[in-house]
Each structure stands twice: as C-alpha cells, then as structure tokens.
Design an enzyme around this catalytic site. Sequence first.
Site, PDB file in Angstrom:
ATOM      1  N   ASP A  86     -18.536  24.346  31.714  1.00 51.13           N
ATOM      2  CA  ASP A  86     -17.222  23.801  32.047  1.00 51.13           C
ATOM      3  C   ASP A  86     -16.153  24.701  31.435  1.00 51.13           C
ATOM      4  O   ASP A  86     -16.020  24.779  30.219  1.00 51.13           O
ATOM      5  CB  ASP A  86     -17.110  22.375  31.490  1.00 51.13           C
ATOM      6  CG  ASP A  86     -15.879  21.644  31.993  1.00 51.13           C
ATOM      7  OD1 ASP A  86     -15.035  22.267  32.663  1.00 51.13           O
ATOM      8  OD2 ASP A  86     -15.772  20.436  31.714  1.00 51.13           O
TER       9      ASP A  86
ATOM     10  N   GLU B  43     -15.515  14.343  37.731  1.00 50.47           N
ATOM     11  CA  GLU B  43     -15.551  14.570  36.280  1.00 50.47           C
ATOM     12  C   GLU B  43     -14.194  14.329  35.658  1.00 50.47           C
ATOM     13  O   GLU B  43     -14.083  13.739  34.576  1.00 50.47           O
ATOM     14  CB  GLU B  43     -16.020  16.002  36.001  1.00 50.47           C
ATOM     15  CG  GLU B  43     -16.268  16.304  34.519  1.00 50.47           C
ATOM     16  CD  GLU B  43     -15.054  16.859  33.777  1.00 50.47           C
ATOM     17  OE1 GLU B  43     -15.156  17.081  32.564  1.00 50.47           O
ATOM     18  OE2 GLU B  43     -14.000  17.069  34.435  1.00 50.47           O
ATOM     19  N   GLU B  44     -13.153  14.782  36.351  1.00 52.30           N
ATOM     20  CA  GLU B  44     -11.811  14.698  35.792  1.00 52.30           C
ATOM     21  C   GLU B  44     -11.310  13.265  35.642  1.00 52.30           C
ATOM     22  O   GLU B  44     -10.345  13.013  34.925  1.00 52.30           O
ATOM     23  CB  GLU B  44     -10.829  15.502  36.661  1.00 52.30           C
ATOM     24  CG  GLU B  44     -11.121  16.992  36.720  1.00 52.30           C
ATOM     25  CD  GLU B  44     -10.830  17.716  35.415  1.00 52.30           C
ATOM     26  OE1 GLU B  44     -10.449  17.052  34.426  1.00 52.30           O
ATOM     27  OE2 GLU B  44     -10.992  18.953  35.383  1.00 52.30           O
TER      28      GLU B  44
ATOM     29  N   ASP C 262     -10.911  25.648  35.610  1.00 54.79           N
ATOM     30  CA  ASP C 262     -11.417  24.287  35.393  1.00 54.79           C
ATOM     31  C   ASP C 262     -11.603  23.568  36.724  1.00 54.79           C
ATOM     32  O   ASP C 262     -10.721  22.872  37.180  1.00 54.79           O
ATOM     33  CB  ASP C 262     -10.437  23.521  34.504  1.00 54.79           C
ATOM     34  CG  ASP C 262     -10.941  22.147  34.096  1.00 54.79           C
ATOM     35  OD1 ASP C 262     -12.143  21.874  34.278  1.00 54.79           O
ATOM     36  OD2 ASP C 262     -10.118  21.361  33.592  1.00 54.79           O
TER      37      ASP C 262
END
Length: 483
Positions: A209, A180-181, A146
């Site tokens: 993803d 993104e996180e 990830d």
Amino acid sequence: MRGRTLSAGVALAVFAGMTVALAAQPVVASPTTVTTMARPIAATVAAMAAPDISVTNVQAHLTQFNSIATNNGGNRRAGSAGYTASLAYVKSRLQSAGYTVSEQYCSSCRYPSNNLIAEWRGGPTDQVVMLGAHLDGVSAGPGINDNATGSATLLENALVLAAQNPTMTKKVRFAWWTDEEQGLNGSRFYVNSLTSTQRGYIKGYYNFDMVGSVNGGYFINRVTSTTAAPLKAYWDSLGLQPEENVEGQGRSDDYYFQQAGIPTSGYAAGASARKTSAQAAKWGGTANAAYDPCYHRSCDTTANVSATVLNRAADGVAYALWQLAVGGGTPTCTGGQVVGNGGFESGSTPWTASSGVITSSSSQPARTGSYKAWLGGNGSSSTESLSQSVTVPAGCASYTLSFWLHIDTAETTGSTAYDRLTVQVGSTTLATYSNLNAAAGYTQRSFNVAGFAGQTVTLKFTGTEDSSLQTSFVLDDVALQAS
C-alpha cells in the site's frame, strides 16, 4: 491507505500475542544500480534467482490507471466507473496470462463492488502465499501512489511469474481489494468469508500500500517477524536499513488478516507523516516533509511517484515471492494414468455423475467391458454431467487427456447444433461436440493438458439436450496419461 487512523487500542491489538524472530538474512544482489546506499554491496554478492521486474512496465500500468481515472470522473473510488474499469484492466491482463481469476462481490462494503482474486497454477492448495493491494482510491483524485502503485507492482509481478512459469513449492494467490479507503471493507469481507480451514491454508499474507512515495521511506510491516524476513533481506542487500511501518499500523488490508491469526507483512513508502532528519540522512529526500505530499489529493497522479522507490519495492516483491513459493529445480515425474476408473467397470467411484449416466445398458454398447458413461439420449430437455477431481503431476514431459466418444442422434441433418457435450478441465473448456458430430462407432479424442501440470482440477463432461429428438454422447476408456 485508509485515511482515518484506528484507535490506539485497535492499533496495538495488531501486535498482541505476536511471536517475532530475528531471522538470518541471505545476501542478495540488486538488479538495479543503487547510487544512494548508506553502505556498499560487496562485489562478491551472488546473483539472486528472482527476476528483475521492469519498473517501466509497472509505470505503464500506472499510466493506464491514471487514464482510467481521467476518463471516469477523475477518480477510481470503490463502486465508481473508475474502479470498475480498473478491475477490468487488471482482470483482462491476468486472464490473458493464464491465471484462474474470480470476482468476489462485497455486499457489506460502503460502496458495494468486487474484490479480484487470482491464483497461479501449481503448488499445494493447503500451502498458500497471498499478496494483496487495494485497487480503489479516494474521490479526490486518481489515486496513483495510493494505491495504483501497490496494484501495479503486484500485477507486473504476477505477469512475470506467469511468463517464467517456474516450479511452484506453494500456491500463490494475488488479491486486489475494493473499499479499502472506506474502512478496509473489501479485505475484511474476504477474510470473514473464509472457513477456519481456509484461513489455516494461508501461510503468509503480504500487503503493498503506497510503495512509490516521492519523498519515500522504506517501511516493512512487522519488520522483525519471520514473515517479513525475505522482504527485509532484499532491502538489506541494498543497504536501505528499513524500519517498522508505524504509520500504517491498522490502516491497511493486512489488518483483518492479522486479526484472523494469519502471519502478515508488506512494504510501504509512507503517507502523510513527515520524514525525520535521520531518515533523510540514510534514504535521501527532504526532512520534515511528508513522504507523500499529494496524499489523498487531486495531485496524486503519475507525477507523484518515485521510480527509484517503486523499482525497489517491485524487485523486493519478486525476491520474496521466489524465496517463498518457487522451487529450485524440476520435480521428478510421477507419471501414469491419473483418472480413476476410466473404463467405468468399477461402478461410479471416484466419479460424480447424474443418475443413470454410468450404465451397462445394452441400448448403447460399451467400447470395452460392460460399462460406459451415457449422457443424453432422452429426447427431452435435460442436462447431465460426469466429473472427477484429478491431480496432475508436475515435472513430466507430456500430458495427454484422451477418451473414446460415440455420438448418435435422431436430429435431422442440417447445420444446427441442438444438443451438446462440453468437455472441461477446471474452468477451461477443451471441446464442445454436438449432434452434428454424430458418426458410427467410437472415435478417440485427445488433448494436450500440460498447462495443468502440478494442479488438482476437475475433469467434467456435461451433456445438454433440447426439448425434442435425442442425441446420445457415449464415453468410454477415459485417461489422462502423464509421462
């Protein structure tokens, strides 16, 4: 993948008003040996045109990302040194392969940092297939599944596309997202930066993803949609029976593309949700265990990736990309002179020029006719330019840019280039001339510009002078001949 799930109302909004269709799926052959298929592939399956993506090469990118994290505090979080180094690695590989690469600063991100956008040459600019993955990870670890897996999968696909350099039917754009996180911030910033016309150009956005989970499943975003059809076709050919990516709804970078009305799809292999008994029966792996046991943890290293799952995702991306954007044959050459008004006898159109550059002044004679382009000659600090957008046809055997150039100067002899003329096509500098190249009469200069076939680019001449003693750069009879 973003850790916090959006509210139920937001997640459902992803599918609001969506038109879906069950598409007839082509039968394709796998480039790899599959030993855990639920059903066999017939021996008569035709070979697919798309290339086999080397999983070893994808894993090599993962090793680089892991090393980057190790050398930069153990993570690749947006805004960190690890993220910056990750972006630099991807950017350098893309630039070396010939991509047009740009960075977009996300000022509204929680950790302000850059998105990375890369476009391959060829294909109509108003017909874009876009593929993206988030490049950042969480601060807890190196973020390899990830989401180095998505980032590396796209990088290797981009490099293979460049190496094969096929005829393009659509423009292909790759993106690596920041932040993104922290809430899908990089991709949201990008989508918000687009005009409505630019959004309309994007015919499909594909998001990747977490595509290498060790206890992985085979999930597709909007699995029954027309947009998903080529991704599903490849996994169907392996007998994988992919399912809807329910866990990922509203939690990755496809979300804001969906909200903007852009069709989306993508692959995922699962995060912290648990594999069911039925899924384990058809896909293998461990039932009632997380798809990714190291999700958002320090153990998300290169050891936390299934080579089999990763390989199937990488090859599926290639298959979809070839189906969506690669032509089946060589286009017919529509050759001839591409540059308009190359002799400057019809005024300024279609050139864009600094005031007075296109002139019939007798102080500097034209090579042919009465008009020419005269940059410099001021004897003072100045910058002047001359440019034109040109469409270079595809499918021709040769592409030659040529122009006649006369340079005279009042600079003293020596070895210092005080005044310069730069010649560019797109972002590529073809040549730089200076007062050191001064000579009597015109000299023809020629360049092979086959690398720009199928593109619309800007041909640009820029003249700069220092504060004293003139140098004149006089151009005439500019041509770009395709044949």
